[in-house]
Write an enzyme that holds these catalytic residues in place. Structure first.
Site, PDB file in Angstrom:
ATOM      1  N   ARG A  88       0.979  -1.074   0.188  1.00  0.00           N
ATOM      2  CA  ARG A  88       0.090  -0.040   0.027  1.00  0.00           C
ATOM      3  C   ARG A  88       0.913   1.220  -0.116  1.00  0.00           C
ATOM      4  NH1 ARG A  88      -4.998  -2.397   2.977  1.00  0.00           N
ATOM      5  NH2 ARG A  88      -6.609  -0.881   2.721  1.00  0.00           N
ATOM      6  N   ARG A 160     -17.993  -2.839  10.404  1.00  0.00           N
ATOM      7  CA  ARG A 160     -16.441  -2.634  10.868  1.00  0.00           C
ATOM      8  C   ARG A 160     -16.356  -1.322  11.483  1.00  0.00           C
ATOM      9  NH1 ARG A 160     -12.822  -4.441   5.598  1.00  0.00           N
ATOM     10  NH2 ARG A 160     -11.642  -2.539   6.279  1.00  0.00           N
TER      11      ARG A 160
HETATM   12  P1  AMP Z   1      -8.642  -3.156   4.251  1.00  0.00           P
HETATM   13  O1  AMP Z   1      -9.488  -4.422   5.062  1.00  0.00           O
HETATM   14  O2  AMP Z   1      -7.547  -3.720   3.534  1.00  0.00           O
HETATM   15  O3  AMP Z   1      -9.115  -2.172   4.219  1.00  0.00           O
HETATM   16  O4  AMP Z   1      -7.596  -2.750   5.496  1.00  0.00           O
HETATM   17  C1  AMP Z   1      -8.065  -2.199   7.045  1.00  0.00           C
HETATM   18  C2  AMP Z   1      -7.025  -1.439   7.643  1.00  0.00           C
HETATM   19  O5  AMP Z   1      -5.976  -2.372   7.997  1.00  0.00           O
HETATM   20  C3  AMP Z   1      -6.424  -0.330   6.575  1.00  0.00           C
HETATM   21  O6  AMP Z   1      -7.198   1.025   6.613  1.00  0.00           O
HETATM   22  C4  AMP Z   1      -5.096  -0.012   7.505  1.00  0.00           C
HETATM   23  O7  AMP Z   1      -5.116   0.590   8.724  1.00  0.00           O
HETATM   24  C5  AMP Z   1      -4.766  -1.537   7.705  1.00  0.00           C
HETATM   25  N1  AMP Z   1      -3.960  -2.150   6.667  1.00  0.00           N
HETATM   26  C6  AMP Z   1      -4.379  -3.395   5.776  1.00  0.00           C
HETATM   27  N2  AMP Z   1      -3.405  -3.503   5.170  1.00  0.00           N
HETATM   28  C7  AMP Z   1      -2.394  -2.584   5.109  1.00  0.00           C
HETATM   29  C8  AMP Z   1      -0.915  -2.419   4.648  1.00  0.00           C
HETATM   30  N3  AMP Z   1      -0.501  -2.878   3.473  1.00  0.00           N
HETATM   31  N4  AMP Z   1      -0.285  -1.358   5.143  1.00  0.00           N
HETATM   32  C9  AMP Z   1      -0.711  -0.584   6.055  1.00  0.00           C
HETATM   33  N5  AMP Z   1      -1.727  -0.831   6.594  1.00  0.00           N
HETATM   34  C10 AMP Z   1      -2.667  -1.647   6.113  1.00  0.00           C
END
Ligand code: AMP
Length: 217
Positions: A88, A160
């Site tokens: 990311r 969530r």
């Molecule tokens: P997601 O379910 O992919 O939207 O991820 C939920 C949250 O997890 C994000 O808003 C970040 O806070 C954290 N997160 C997930 N993947 C990453 C990553 N590769 N780098 C940093 N934070 C992450």
């Protein structure tokens, strides 16, 4: 084959990644899910990540890179992987390239799912998931049979924490600033990047991805 799914929150990476992994027998590495499990279990990782997740910021790169390195290290070398939610940031992308080249591997293709902010906000605000089996519903677009209850196990569905409106706008901003530049990174590296219209219905998006990846004619 290693594939990266890129796209803003709510665009359908989870749904499409699950379909691809299941259909092709590939491993799915979903960093958001790994973090949510860690938060639930209150592990060191969960405690380090929770605050950032709750406000829609990214968890620090060193934490994420170590997490993915560990995860990839547990998989057999021949295993094909769909990465959803990682990398990311530019630092994560460069570390991933290094990790894979150490293993004599590389990223083969990148899929970028795209949709308008207004659609993403609607999808995210309607998103509910089952705390037991992880099934994902949308109260507007794909509701459960009975309001608020999982079809599979009758558990009460949950929203969530980071799907609340203020957090969502921060997550969209973070995506634009920190993750969108990775598209250029992979283009410059010569990795095929496929742009998919994520506004289409789920089946059409699935089909477009399969065609783009050369998995069907
Ligand atoms: P997601 O379910 O992919 O939207 O991820 C939920 C949250 O997890 C994000 O808003 C970040 O806070 C954290 N997160 C997930 N993947 C990453 C990553 N590769 N780098 C940093 N934070 C992450």
């Amino acid at each position: 084959m290693h594939i990266i799914l890129l796209g803003p929150p709510g665009v359908g990476k989870g749904t499409q990644g699950a379909f691809l992994a299941e259909g092709q027998g590939w491993e799915r590495v979903v960093t958001g899910d790994l973090l949510r499990v860690a938060c639930k279990q209150n592990t060191d990782l969960g405690r380090a990540a929770k605050h950032f997740m709750d406000i829609g910021d990214l968890v620090p790169d060193d934490v994420m890179i170590a997490l993915v390195k560990d995860k990839l290290g547990t998989l057999p070398a021949s295993r094909r992987v769909v990465l959803d939610g990682f990398p990311r940031t530019s630092a994560q992308a460069s570390s991933l390239s290094l990790m894979l080249s150490d293993l004599n591997m590389s990223i083969d293709q990148v899929v970028v799912l795209q949709a308008e902010d207004s659609s993403l906000i609607k999808r995210i605000s309607g998103r509910r998931s089952c705390p037991k089996c992880g099934a994902i519903y949308n109260i507007y677009l794909s509701p459960p049979t009975e309001d608020g209850v999982c079809d599979n196990d009758k558990m009460a569905l949950q929203q969530r924490n980071d799907d609340q409106p203020m957090t969502v706008s921060n997550r969209l901003e973070v995506y634009r600033k920190q993750t969108v530049p990775l598209i250029d990174y992979y283009e410059v590296m010569g990795v095929p990047v496929h742009y998919i219209d994520g506004e289409q219905n789920i089946k059409d998006v699935q089909e477009a991805i399969m065609i783009a990846l050369g998995l069907v004619e």
